[in-house]
Design a protein around this motif. Sequence first.
Motif, PDB file in Angstrom:
ATOM      1  N   MET A 138       0.834  -1.201   0.000  1.00  0.00           N
ATOM      2  CA  MET A 138       0.000   0.000   0.000  1.00  0.00           C
ATOM      3  C   MET A 138       0.869   1.252   0.000  1.00  0.00           C
ATOM      4  O   MET A 138       0.581   2.230  -0.693  1.00  0.00           O
ATOM      5  N   ASP A 139       1.947   1.232   0.805  1.00  0.00           N
ATOM      6  CA  ASP A 139       2.855   2.381   0.808  1.00  0.00           C
ATOM      7  C   ASP A 139       3.456   2.594  -0.574  1.00  0.00           C
ATOM      8  O   ASP A 139       3.566   3.735  -1.049  1.00  0.00           O
ATOM      9  N   TRP A 140       3.860   1.500  -1.212  1.00  0.00           N
ATOM     10  CA  TRP A 140       4.408   1.616  -2.566  1.00  0.00           C
ATOM     11  C   TRP A 140       3.371   2.204  -3.513  1.00  0.00           C
ATOM     12  O   TRP A 140       3.682   3.120  -4.301  1.00  0.00           O
ATOM     13  N   GLY A 141       2.132   1.694  -3.462  1.00  0.00           N
ATOM     14  CA  GLY A 141       1.092   2.203  -4.340  1.00  0.00           C
ATOM     15  C   GLY A 141       0.813   3.674  -4.114  1.00  0.00           C
ATOM     16  O   GLY A 141       0.600   4.438  -5.067  1.00  0.00           O
ATOM     17  N   GLY A 142       0.830   4.104  -2.858  1.00  0.00           N
ATOM     18  CA  GLY A 142       0.628   5.518  -2.570  1.00  0.00           C
ATOM     19  C   GLY A 142       1.725   6.381  -3.163  1.00  0.00           C
ATOM     20  O   GLY A 142       1.466   7.484  -3.670  1.00  0.00           O
TER      21      GLY A 142
END
Length: 290
Positions: free
Chosen positions: A92-96
């Motif tokens: 999720m952090d990567w996607g953000g």
Amino acid sequence: MRLREAAAGDIDAIAEFTQDTFAWGDYVSGAFSSWLGTPNSQLLVAVDDDDRAVGLARARMLSDHEVWLHAARVHPEHRGQGIAGALNRALMDWGGRQGGQVVRLLIEDWNEAAQRQVAKEGYRAVSQWNLAHRQIGPGDPNPRRNGGRRVPGPERLQRAASAEAEPAYLAWAAGELHRRARGLFGRGWSWRRLVIDDLVDSAQDGAFLHCPSGWVLTAEGPDERLDIEWFMATPDDFSRLVRATLDHALTAGAAGLRFFVPAIDALDDALVRIGCELERAALWERALNP
């Protein structure tokens, strides 16, 4: 446990615990090598003290703002240690960081453990889907011969022109299928927003089909299977469009047929009547913090 990007040398460890995930096996070890270095995606593994992979998960950017998570697996001996949650949060952090605003994933209804895990991460189930499938064997009659055990339907699917993309989309956007799907469609086992250009591009490729009862978006699935990625008809016409789709698959010589469609009772009934088995799954979603 430590998380890092996956490497080619992880394949043996991954294959060791991803052979019997489902009754039919698993796709992860076969696809793992092709995922390495794929643009707009991130493949992470969780490793033990010996740097041996004991978990993995993958994220893909499906559009400028939609992130798709899949292939989450944890070695049976390491479950219950928070590995799946750590992988999920890292992706999720990567996607953000890529500009994603929403992240989605699919979980079969029987997989209660995965449902509990993603609920803890703030996901909510937003739509129910049927992954309806049917094998097509030598005993299935060809509808062009008007013989055999099954009477062909009254309508035939034909290629739709690009000009039909807008009316098809507008009809869908105003109906129950759109509401149940929340505006999404399944392409290659990943779900994102449908836009008119998806229909236009598919029409140019000959994959956007129509008959008097409605439209379908098709794709070539594995093992000569025909996949129905998007389906548009009114409830009164569900049965005719489903039958026309089966006839098209038979005529095309497909070895199987799979529908990715929202769960609606009348559509479920139409699919069962042509011999499909229904597998229910939920689409889970959560917003990504800016």
